[in-house]
Scaffold this motif. Structure first.
Motif, PDB file in Angstrom:
ATOM      1  N   SER A   1       0.364  -3.287   6.892  1.00 25.92           N
ATOM      2  CA  SER A   1       0.109  -3.304   8.340  1.00 25.92           C
ATOM      3  C   SER A   1      -1.367  -3.624   8.595  1.00 25.92           C
ATOM      4  O   SER A   1      -2.179  -3.633   7.662  1.00 25.92           O
ATOM      5  CB  SER A   1       0.459  -1.954   8.947  1.00 25.92           C
TER       6      SER A   1
ATOM      7  N   ARG B   1      -3.482  -1.731   9.653  1.00 31.50           N
ATOM      8  CA  ARG B   1      -4.312  -0.580   9.235  1.00 31.50           C
ATOM      9  C   ARG B   1      -4.926  -0.808   7.857  1.00 31.50           C
ATOM     10  O   ARG B   1      -5.961  -0.243   7.542  1.00 31.50           O
ATOM     11  CB  ARG B   1      -3.436   0.694   9.138  1.00 31.50           C
ATOM     12  N   SER B   2      -4.277  -1.609   7.041  1.00 27.36           N
ATOM     13  CA  SER B   2      -4.706  -1.729   5.634  1.00 27.36           C
ATOM     14  C   SER B   2      -5.392  -3.048   5.315  1.00 27.36           C
ATOM     15  O   SER B   2      -5.760  -3.280   4.159  1.00 27.36           O
ATOM     16  CB  SER B   2      -3.485  -1.589   4.719  1.00 27.36           C
TER      17      SER B   2
ATOM     18  N   ALA C   1       4.307   3.821  -1.346  1.00 30.64           N
ATOM     19  CA  ALA C   1       4.745   4.422  -2.607  1.00 30.64           C
ATOM     20  C   ALA C   1       5.506   3.400  -3.460  1.00 30.64           C
ATOM     21  O   ALA C   1       5.241   3.236  -4.656  1.00 30.64           O
ATOM     22  CB  ALA C   1       5.632   5.638  -2.318  1.00 30.64           C
ATOM     23  N   VAL C   2       6.445   2.692  -2.859  1.00 30.92           N
ATOM     24  CA  VAL C   2       7.237   1.712  -3.615  1.00 30.92           C
ATOM     25  C   VAL C   2       6.371   0.505  -3.971  1.00 30.92           C
ATOM     26  O   VAL C   2       6.406   0.010  -5.107  1.00 30.92           O
ATOM     27  CB  VAL C   2       8.490   1.282  -2.812  1.00 30.92           C
TER      28      VAL C   2
ATOM     29  N   THR D   1       0.821  -1.225   0.000  1.00 28.12           N
ATOM     30  CA  THR D   1       0.000   0.000   0.000  1.00 28.12           C
ATOM     31  C   THR D   1       0.851   1.269   0.000  1.00 28.12           C
ATOM     32  O   THR D   1       0.310   2.371   0.022  1.00 28.12           O
ATOM     33  CB  THR D   1      -0.918   0.019   1.248  1.00 28.12           C
TER      34      THR D   1
ATOM     35  N   SER E   1       9.083  12.268  -2.094  1.00 27.63           N
ATOM     36  CA  SER E   1       8.567  10.898  -2.200  1.00 27.63           C
ATOM     37  C   SER E   1       9.569   9.871  -1.683  1.00 27.63           C
ATOM     38  O   SER E   1       9.201   8.721  -1.439  1.00 27.63           O
ATOM     39  CB  SER E   1       8.190  10.569  -3.647  1.00 27.63           C
TER      40      SER E   1
ATOM     41  N   ASN F   1      13.196   8.274  -8.180  1.00 27.25           N
ATOM     42  CA  ASN F   1      13.649   7.518  -7.002  1.00 27.25           C
ATOM     43  C   ASN F   1      12.747   6.334  -6.691  1.00 27.25           C
ATOM     44  O   ASN F   1      13.207   5.303  -6.186  1.00 27.25           O
ATOM     45  CB  ASN F   1      13.752   8.430  -5.773  1.00 27.25           C
TER      46      ASN F   1
ATOM     47  N   LEU G   1       4.679   7.912   1.098  1.00 32.18           N
ATOM     48  CA  LEU G   1       3.436   8.661   0.872  1.00 32.18           C
ATOM     49  C   LEU G   1       3.251   9.751   1.913  1.00 32.18           C
ATOM     50  O   LEU G   1       2.766  10.841   1.612  1.00 32.18           O
ATOM     51  CB  LEU G   1       2.239   7.691   0.888  1.00 32.18           C
TER      52      LEU G   1
HETATM   53  N1  LIG Z   1      10.312   6.032  -1.501  1.00 31.10           N
HETATM   54  C1  LIG Z   1      11.495   5.806  -2.062  1.00 31.10           C
HETATM   55  O1  LIG Z   1      11.964   6.550  -2.949  1.00 31.10           O
HETATM   56  C2  LIG Z   1      12.302   4.619  -1.628  1.00 31.10           C
HETATM   57  C3  LIG Z   1      13.425   4.293  -2.369  1.00 31.10           C
HETATM   58  C4  LIG Z   1      14.224   3.219  -1.964  1.00 31.10           C
HETATM   59  C5  LIG Z   1      13.867   2.499  -0.859  1.00 31.10           C
HETATM   60  N2  LIG Z   1      12.753   2.835  -0.148  1.00 31.10           N
HETATM   61  C6  LIG Z   1      12.446   2.033   1.039  1.00 31.10           C
HETATM   62  O2  LIG Z   1      11.255   1.294   0.813  1.00 31.10           O
HETATM   63  C7  LIG Z   1      10.514   1.190   2.026  1.00 31.10           C
HETATM   64  C8  LIG Z   1       9.089   1.697   1.784  1.00 31.10           C
HETATM   65  O3  LIG Z   1       9.142   3.012   1.308  1.00 31.10           O
HETATM   66  P1  LIG Z   1       7.834   3.756   0.760  1.00 31.10           P
HETATM   67  O4  LIG Z   1       8.350   5.009   0.190  1.00 31.10           O
HETATM   68  O5  LIG Z   1       6.997   2.852  -0.067  1.00 31.10           O
HETATM   69  O6  LIG Z   1       7.050   4.063   2.147  1.00 31.10           O
HETATM   70  P2  LIG Z   1       5.500   4.298   2.397  1.00 31.10           P
HETATM   71  O7  LIG Z   1       4.842   4.966   1.258  1.00 31.10           O
HETATM   72  O8  LIG Z   1       5.449   4.967   3.728  1.00 31.10           O
HETATM   73  O9  LIG Z   1       4.899   2.822   2.528  1.00 31.10           O
HETATM   74  C9  LIG Z   1       5.215   1.983   3.595  1.00 31.10           C
HETATM   75  C10 LIG Z   1       4.567   0.628   3.413  1.00 31.10           C
HETATM   76  O10 LIG Z   1       4.983  -0.218   4.478  1.00 31.10           O
HETATM   77  C11 LIG Z   1       3.836  -0.696   5.190  1.00 31.10           C
HETATM   78  N3  LIG Z   1       4.142  -0.793   6.605  1.00 31.10           N
HETATM   79  C12 LIG Z   1       4.608   0.183   7.419  1.00 31.10           C
HETATM   80  N4  LIG Z   1       4.750  -0.297   8.680  1.00 31.10           N
HETATM   81  C13 LIG Z   1       4.381  -1.599   8.653  1.00 31.10           C
HETATM   82  C14 LIG Z   1       4.300  -2.633   9.629  1.00 31.10           C
HETATM   83  N5  LIG Z   1       4.647  -2.429  10.895  1.00 31.10           N
HETATM   84  N6  LIG Z   1       3.860  -3.852   9.233  1.00 31.10           N
HETATM   85  C15 LIG Z   1       3.506  -4.070   7.951  1.00 31.10           C
HETATM   86  N7  LIG Z   1       3.564  -3.138   6.975  1.00 31.10           N
HETATM   87  C16 LIG Z   1       3.984  -1.909   7.328  1.00 31.10           C
HETATM   88  C17 LIG Z   1       2.767   0.328   4.932  1.00 31.10           C
HETATM   89  O11 LIG Z   1       1.498  -0.249   5.179  1.00 31.10           O
HETATM   90  P3  LIG Z   1       0.235   0.641   5.674  1.00 31.10           P
HETATM   91  O12 LIG Z   1      -0.269   1.342   4.450  1.00 31.10           O
HETATM   92  O13 LIG Z   1      -0.706  -0.376   6.187  1.00 31.10           O
HETATM   93  O14 LIG Z   1       0.744   1.589   6.707  1.00 31.10           O
HETATM   94  C18 LIG Z   1       3.048   0.653   3.464  1.00 31.10           C
HETATM   95  O15 LIG Z   1       2.508  -0.363   2.649  1.00 31.10           O
HETATM   96  C19 LIG Z   1      11.303   1.986   3.075  1.00 31.10           C
HETATM   97  O16 LIG Z   1      12.113   1.100   3.807  1.00 31.10           O
HETATM   98  C20 LIG Z   1      12.154   2.906   2.250  1.00 31.10           C
HETATM   99  O17 LIG Z   1      13.350   3.275   2.908  1.00 31.10           O
HETATM  100  C21 LIG Z   1      11.957   3.859  -0.511  1.00 31.10           C
END
Ligand SMILES: NC(=O)c1ccc[n+]([C@@H]2O[C@H](COP(=O)([O-])OP(=O)(O)OC[C@H]3O[C@@H](n4cnc5c(N)ncnc54)[C@H](OP(=O)(O)O)[C@@H]3O)[C@@H](O)[C@H]2O)c1
Length: 354
Positions: free
Chosen positions: A40, A42-43, A16-17, A14, A163, A321, A167
């Motif tokens: 999580s 929540r979703s 961004a990635v 759910t 980003s 990114n 999100l």
């Molecule tokens: N954004 C980037 O450009 C980027 C690039 C490289 C690497 N990353 C890495 O990729 C990861 C995710 O990044 P994102 O940008 O996609 O973040 P995000 O938009 O905040 O999404 C986080 C995701 O993780 C889930 N989540 C969070 N806490 C959780 C838990 N305790 N148990 C199960 N699921 C959980 C969330 O679910 P809910 O919706 O239910 O909260 C959501 O699906 C991070 O580690 C980040 O460092 C991101």
């Protein structure tokens, strides 16, 4: 020869990635079966569309990973440290987008265009790590140079989009801009950034360490050395968050062992996979985050030989990114595994039983 379909789960579906992973697996028609989308509590029960089907989000906490062959993890480092390890113990192969395992000796840190050769055997950890989103475009540019002219040092200044903080990072940027435009009396939240990001630049990303560098800056050095197999390469960075929605940029200064011209660099990068080179002959002929948008290419311009040091050059790199820095790189790791079939992709447990 593998006859059964590779079953895949996405943890963090759910986010961004996760969202981009779903889109890319669909768009690129990757020959796997997506059987679970996880997030999580929540979703739980939210609906996700994939290839004309509706999948319901399940709780990552309780998911049985022995039912899948491979799992993408992008739910944060602390989540991966618990659940990616649990998934690997259940026999699944993991492609992890977080910082949790990148520097572990038994875990390859993979950029398919650079070091796909490291995928020849199944890693002892059953985990393949995706590098940091700023590191990937930089090593994609450095690798072709390194092949013809040894590198001595790399100085990078990054300009990273909201980003990159997921999100909630995007929501905070929007709220912070509204706060200024609408002259709101109460300040907007800025939990995701070290200072309000709207109309601002914030020279601090991730944890501040004792030596004054941030973890994001340290990652650029240690990850680049590991991916490029260049343990002596000197890399130093300043990482800055900027009020851009998507696409990280970086100004990179590279010191080589021997002189290298902009013409030679442009040719090297034109010959390398999935890089777009900007000649810069006309004013405005350079990449920017708004120009690049959602792109599957690394964009490089402003290529200049240092007039006082012909063995050194500057360049300006922009890349998506979420795609290049995370989801696309992860999907390309899977595509490499599927095309080369270097090892049996089936769940380790199932493979042993078969
Ligand atoms: N954004 C980037 O450009 C980027 C690039 C490289 C690497 N990353 C890495 O990729 C990861 C995710 O990044 P994102 O940008 O996609 O973040 P995000 O938009 O905040 O999404 C986080 C995701 O993780 C889930 N989540 C969070 N806490 C959780 C838990 N305790 N148990 C199960 N699921 C959980 C969330 O679910 P809910 O919706 O239910 O909260 C959501 O699906 C991070 O580690 C980040 O460092 C991101």
């Amino acid at each position: 020869m593998q006859k059964d379909t590779i079953k895949v789960a996405i943890a963090g579906a759910t986010g961004a990635v996760g969202h981009e992973l779903l889109r890319l697996l669909e768009l690129r028609r990757v020959g796997v079966e997506l059987t679970a989308v996880l997030a999580s509590s929540r979703s739980v029960d939210k609906e996700v569309r994939f290839n004309g089907r509706t999948l319901r989000v399940q709780s990552l906490e309780t998911f049985d990973f022995s039912t899948v062959d491979l799992a993408f993890f992008s739910a944060g480092s602390s989540v991966s440290r618990v659940h990616a390890l649990r998934a690997a113990a259940a026999g699944a192969l993991i492609i992890d987008n977080t910082n949790a395992f990148r520097m572990d000796d038994d875990t390859p840190l993979l950029v398919p265009q650079v070091n796909a050769r490291e995928l020849r055997i199944r890693p002892a950890s059953s985990i393949i790590a995706n590098p940091n989103c700023s590191t990937i475009p930089v090593v994609r540019l450095l690798e072709p140079v390194l092949r013809i002219n040894p590198l001595r040092s790399v100085i990078a200044c990054t300009y990273q989009a909201a980003s990159g903080a997921g999100l909630t990072g995007l929501q905070e940027l929007d709220a912070s801009i509204r706060e200024v435009i609408e002259n709101q009396p109460s300040p907007a939240r800025h939990d995701r950034f070290a200072a309000p990001l709207g109309y601002n630049v914030v020279p601090s990303i991730d944890v501040l360490e004792e030596d004054g560098f941030t973890l994001e800056e340290r990652k650029m050095g240690q990850e680049s050395r590991k991916i490029l197999s260049a343990p002596a390469l000197h890399v130093s960075a300043t990482c800055v968050r900027v009020p851009v929605r998507n696409c990280h940029s970086a100004a990179v200064y590279v010191q080589c062992e021997r002189p290298i011209t902009p013409e030679a660099l442009r040719q090297l990068w034109r010959d390398a996979p999935e890089i777009r080179v900007y000649d810069g002959k006309e004013p405005g002929d350079f990449p920017t985050p708004r120009l690049v948008g959602s792109s599957d290419l690394v964009h490089v311009g402003r290529i200049r030989q240092d007039p006082e040091n012909p063995s050194a050059f500057w360049c300006w790199v922009v890349s998506d990114n979420i795609r290049i820095g995370a989801a696309l790189n992860a999907v390309q790791i899977l595509e490499t595994l599927l095309s080369q079939r270097p090892f049996d992709l089936r769940n380790n447990r199932r493979a042993i039983q078969a």
